[in-house]
Write an enzyme that holds these catalytic residues in place. Structure first.
Site: not given
Length: 231
Positions: A143, A130
């Site tokens: 995260y 990501s």
């Protein structure tokens, strides 16, 4: 020779889209996720549902693949969770489950498959990371940490495997329209003012670009952002 690929997290989103694309390309696929009914299923796709966070399931998955097919050419690490929130309200159980899947389970499977790749002398790991593997945002620290960990592992493995026929690539998407944000009160496209987020097809295009490179070319990292992404 027909290429064989294992795709985790293949019941939705990026994992499912990659499976569909590689099915069209003629790959022999083994797809896994917890939701069996959501997995692509036809003659070129073997469904192997289960919980990737359990060691027993990973061991059975590995044994099955190499007993049946004798080799594996690609591992796509697409399985992952997204849990964010402020200190006061973040769900600690879901946060730790996310870390077990995004880090512990993914790392374990990666090393298991890399041991096999070492034995056969070739293979390619494609990790879905990501943009938050390169930066942090308030309320998304856990995260981001899981993706930073995946980035660190990928780069260290790339260095360790330099000069071999084993590759490691990380794809770093910005905001992609998937199920991950379905239950959010405010969708990130609104809070981040992104009018045209990425779709899973954009990520598939990046995957195919990586797979079509000649053997001497390495693409360790590929970041893909929507045009409105500015934070």
């Amino acid at each position: 020779m027909q290429k064989t690929a294992l795709i985790t997290g293949a019941s939705s989103g990026i994992g499912y889209a990659i499976a569909k694309a590689l099915q069209t390309e003629g790959y022999q696929l083994i797809v896994t996720a917890r939701r069996k009914d959501r997995l692509l299923d036809d003659a070129q796709v073997e469904v192997f549902p289960g919980d990737l966070s359990t060691e027993d399931f990973q061991d059975k998955l590995e044994d099955h693949i190499f007993q049946k097919y004798g080799r594996l050419d690609y591992l796509f690490n697409c399985a992952g969770m997204l849990e964010t929130g402020p200190i006061e309200t973040i769900n600690l159980e879901r946060m730790t489950a996310m870390l077990r899947l995004n880090v512990e389970a993914t790392f374990r499977l990666t090393y298991k498959i890399l041991k096999r790749f070492r034995q056969q002398g070739s293979g390619h790991i494609i990790n879905i990371s990501s943009v938050l593997g390169t930066k942090v945002r308030p309320t998304a620290g856990a995260y981001a940490a899981s993706k930073f960990a995946l980035e660190a592992l990928s780069e260290a493995l790339r260095m360790e495997l330099a000069g071999t026929n084993i590759q490691v690539s990380c794809i770093e998407p910005g905001l992609v329209m998937t199920e991950l944000h379905n239950n959010w009160e405010v969708h990130p496209k609104e809070s981040m003012n992104i009018h045209e987020p990425l779709d899973v097809g954009n990520i598939v295009d990046a995957v195919l670009y990586i797979l079509r490179q000649p053997g001497h070319v390495r693409i360790p990292r590929l970041m893909i952002l929507p045009k409105d992404h500015n934070i």
